[in-house]
Scaffold this active site. Structure first.
Site, PDB file in Angstrom:
ATOM      1  N   ASP A  13      28.619   0.060   0.705  1.00 54.81           N
ATOM      2  CA  ASP A  13      27.377   0.848   0.599  1.00 54.81           C
ATOM      3  C   ASP A  13      26.419   0.315  -0.459  1.00 54.81           C
ATOM      4  OD1 ASP A  13      28.517   2.639   2.465  1.00 54.81           O
ATOM      5  OD2 ASP A  13      29.515   3.715   0.839  1.00 54.81           O
ATOM      6  N   LYS A  16      23.573  -3.524   1.744  1.00 56.15           N
ATOM      7  CA  LYS A  16      23.604  -4.852   2.408  1.00 56.15           C
ATOM      8  C   LYS A  16      22.658  -4.896   3.607  1.00 56.15           C
ATOM      9  CE  LYS A  16      28.074  -4.633   2.915  1.00 56.15           C
ATOM     10  NZ  LYS A  16      28.369  -3.451   2.104  1.00 56.15           N
ATOM     11  N   GLY A  40      28.289   1.106   8.027  1.00 59.76           N
ATOM     12  CA  GLY A  40      27.025   1.750   8.404  1.00 59.76           C
ATOM     13  C   GLY A  40      25.916   1.059   7.646  1.00 59.76           C
ATOM     14  N   HIS A  41      25.186   0.183   8.309  1.00 57.40           N
ATOM     15  CA  HIS A  41      24.128  -0.564   7.629  1.00 57.40           C
ATOM     16  C   HIS A  41      22.768   0.050   7.978  1.00 57.40           C
ATOM     17  CE1 HIS A  41      26.955  -4.261   7.094  1.00 57.40           C
ATOM     18  NE2 HIS A  41      27.304  -3.220   6.390  1.00 57.40           N
ATOM     19  N   GLN A 225      31.583  -3.406   4.258  1.00 56.23           N
ATOM     20  CA  GLN A 225      32.333  -2.851   3.117  1.00 56.23           C
ATOM     21  C   GLN A 225      32.049  -3.687   1.854  1.00 56.23           C
ATOM     22  OE1 GLN A 225      34.514  -3.278   6.225  1.00 56.23           O
ATOM     23  NE2 GLN A 225      33.465  -1.408   6.728  1.00 56.23           N
ATOM     24  N   THR A 302      30.041   8.501   7.976  1.00 61.19           N
ATOM     25  CA  THR A 302      30.747   9.786   8.037  1.00 61.19           C
ATOM     26  C   THR A 302      29.938  10.935   7.433  1.00 61.19           C
ATOM     27  OG1 THR A 302      31.766   9.317   5.914  1.00 61.19           O
ATOM     28  CG2 THR A 302      33.015   8.667   7.858  1.00 61.19           C
ATOM     29  N   ASP A 334      15.188   1.605  -8.368  1.00 59.54           N
ATOM     30  CA  ASP A 334      14.278   2.749  -8.509  1.00 59.54           C
ATOM     31  C   ASP A 334      15.010   4.073  -8.727  1.00 59.54           C
ATOM     32  OD1 ASP A 334      14.954   2.006  -5.689  1.00 59.54           O
ATOM     33  OD2 ASP A 334      14.213   4.042  -5.356  1.00 59.54           O
TER      34      ASP A 334
HETATM   35  P1  IMP Z   1      38.774   2.533   6.702  1.00 57.44           P
HETATM   36  O1  IMP Z   1      38.013   1.259   6.609  1.00 57.44           O
HETATM   37  O2  IMP Z   1      38.158   3.523   7.643  1.00 57.44           O
HETATM   38  O3  IMP Z   1      40.228   2.301   6.962  1.00 57.44           O
HETATM   39  O4  IMP Z   1      38.703   3.245   5.263  1.00 57.44           O
HETATM   40  C1  IMP Z   1      39.358   2.697   4.115  1.00 57.44           C
HETATM   41  C2  IMP Z   1      38.528   2.902   2.857  1.00 57.44           C
HETATM   42  O5  IMP Z   1      37.357   2.112   2.955  1.00 57.44           O
HETATM   43  C3  IMP Z   1      38.048   4.345   2.627  1.00 57.44           C
HETATM   44  O6  IMP Z   1      37.983   4.576   1.236  1.00 57.44           O
HETATM   45  C4  IMP Z   1      36.644   4.343   3.198  1.00 57.44           C
HETATM   46  O7  IMP Z   1      35.828   5.327   2.622  1.00 57.44           O
HETATM   47  C5  IMP Z   1      36.196   2.939   2.799  1.00 57.44           C
HETATM   48  N1  IMP Z   1      35.163   2.392   3.668  1.00 57.44           N
HETATM   49  C6  IMP Z   1      35.317   1.856   4.904  1.00 57.44           C
HETATM   50  N2  IMP Z   1      34.140   1.421   5.374  1.00 57.44           N
HETATM   51  C7  IMP Z   1      33.240   1.651   4.417  1.00 57.44           C
HETATM   52  C8  IMP Z   1      31.840   1.364   4.297  1.00 57.44           C
HETATM   53  O8  IMP Z   1      31.195   0.800   5.180  1.00 57.44           O
HETATM   54  N3  IMP Z   1      31.262   1.755   3.125  1.00 57.44           N
HETATM   55  C9  IMP Z   1      31.949   2.334   2.117  1.00 57.44           C
HETATM   56  N4  IMP Z   1      33.241   2.608   2.184  1.00 57.44           N
HETATM   57  C10 IMP Z   1      33.883   2.257   3.323  1.00 57.44           C
END
Ligand code: IMP
Length: 425
Positions: A13, A16, A40-41, A225, A302, A334
């Site tokens: 997050d 990117k 989620g970009h 991620q 989510t 900002d």
């Molecule tokens: P998973 O990737 O759904 O298995 O989640 C594993 C961990 O990675 C959890 O703490 C999620 O909140 C975190 N996570 C997975 N994808 C993202 C992302 O795109 N942004 C931030 N955290 C992520």
């Protein structure tokens, strides 16, 4: 343009999507190499906000070609929802999207098992996953009974592999979690439909990309991620199940490391994290609320509220080393505009020692206390500034200090969600 890998240098997050969108202008191909629709970009184009989970953000630039590499896990339902969403917004993907025949496929039992497991566990073993079935799908890949895109589009292979996999998954679903099993015929039929739709996009993307690089086309690798969520280099076990670091770009696409020219690490001007696991610089409740609202810190996938904290230079220095970062892109500067004082964590206190290196042991990491240095805020609006020279002196000092502590030069500063709110150095 050189071939650039863009990685998250914190816990995901980092913004990117916006940085990729800026860099995509000059690239020929934009490639996702790991993760799946857990990402989620977010990209803001004019007044419209796009959130992409699976298709590379570069798709928003007409003419650019996008690849979903072999390292990605693909949920076909999510893929087609995204394709339909793009079509509805008049974004044509015809001849612009290529999907690796080696990527693994997510089936409905993967998110179900992910979700059942997360809901059942109440103790420290809970990861706080996105429940998108990412871990279960990568587990099948590693166990060597995963189903790949090349199997999906071969009906005989799909039938044989799904039959075997489903029998095993149904046992787990019924006997361990006491939930309703899946019907083979239903899943098979649904996935045969997906196979027909996905087939036109499928190819050997490693071959395609290497050929294009040989022709001097440039590739932008879109990491999902972040480094601290990397299965090897992150805060294990509170991580995702793929290599979110630069290594993932190589294994997840089939392009050799000698073809990569730059690695840009994206960081927020502060820190956020979603899900379970330690985070030493986490804010106290009041500040958490303030920054969460100002920074709109809610998960793009989510909707979960993100945990927010001060910039942690130990974490980002770790990311700089692991990824061999050549520069840093700092986002959301900002959001700190109204802070009177701003802290940076420069080390951790553990027992009587001060640790400067990121600890591997999660138990130790859960008990460290951050060592802070304090900086004066700038108390000015930076949202419309497009040149580094025009930034308030204290903002410049803050950025300079981050770069110094991480030992990586800055290349991009983002001061808002719009495409125009950017400072390129
Ligand atoms: P998973 O990737 O759904 O298995 O989640 C594993 C961990 O990675 C959890 O703490 C999620 O909140 C975190 N996570 C997975 N994808 C993202 C992302 O795109 N942004 C931030 N955290 C992520």
């Amino acid at each position: 343009m050189p071939n650039i890998v863009c990685v998250g240098a914190q816990w995901g997050d980092e913004g990117k999507g916006k940085i990729i969108d800026v860099l995509a202008k000059k690239a020929d191909y934009i490639v996702r190499y790991q993760g799946g629709n857990n990402a989620g970009h977010t990209i803001v184009v004019g007044k419209k906000k796009f959130i992409l989970h699976l298709i590379p953000s570069g798709i928003l630039h007409p003419q650019k070609k996008c690849v979903i590499g072999n390292g990605v896990v693909i949920n076909p339902e999510a893929l087609f929802t995204e394709i339909d969403f793009l079509k509805k917004n008049n974004i044509s993907i015809k001849g612009r999207l290529f999907i690796s025949d080696r990527a693994h496929v997510i089936f409905p039992f993967h998110p179900l098992i992910d979700s059942l497991r997360e809901d059942k566990i109440k103790n420290k073993a809970k990861i706080g996953t996105t429940k998108r079935g990412i871990g279960p799908c990568y587990s099948d890949k590693m166990m060597r009974f995963g189903i790949r895109v090349c199997d999906l589009i071969d009906e005989g292979s799909l039938s044989e592999k799904l039959d075997y996999l489903l029998k095993e998954k149904n046992k787990i679903i019924k006997h361990i979690y006491k939930a309703k099993a899946f019907d083979f015929k239903e899943v098979f039929k649904q996935y045969c439909d997906y196979a027909r739709r996905i087939k036109p996009y499928v190819s050997n993307t490693a071959f395609l990309l290497n050929k294009e690089i040989d022709k001097k086309k440039s590739v932008l690798f879109e990491g999902a991620q972040g480094t601290l969520l990397d299965i090897d280099h992150g805060t294990y076990p509170y991580v995702t199940s793929s290599n979110a670091t630069v290594g993932g770009a190589i294994t997840g696409t089939g392009i050799g490391p000698t073809k990569i020219d730059q690695v840009i690490g994206v960081v927020k001007a502060y820190t956020t994290r979603v899900g379970e696991g330690p985070m030493p610089t986490e804010f106290p409740p009041d500040l958490m609320k303030q920054i969460r609202i100002k920074g709109d810190e809610f998960g793009a996938t989510t909707g979960r509220p993100r945990r927010c904290g001060w910039f942690d230079a130990v974490v980002v220095r770790h990311a700089a080393v692991i990824n061999g970062l050549t520069s840093l892109a700092v986002t959301k500067l900002d959001v700190l505009d109204e802070m009177k004082t701003i802290r940076i964590c420069t080390g951790y206190r553990y027992k009587k020692m001060v640790i400067k290196d990121f600890p591997s042991n999660t138990n130790i990491f859960s008990h460290v206390m951050p060592v802070y240095e304090e900086h004066q805020g700038w108390m000015e609006n930076t949202k419309d500034i497009t040149s580094i020279k025009k930034l308030p002196p204290n903002a410049k000092k803050y950025l300079k200090r981050i770069s110094q502590l991480v030992d990586v030069p800055l290349s991009i500063i983002s001061v808002g969600s719009k495409r125009s709110q950017i400072i390129i150095l």
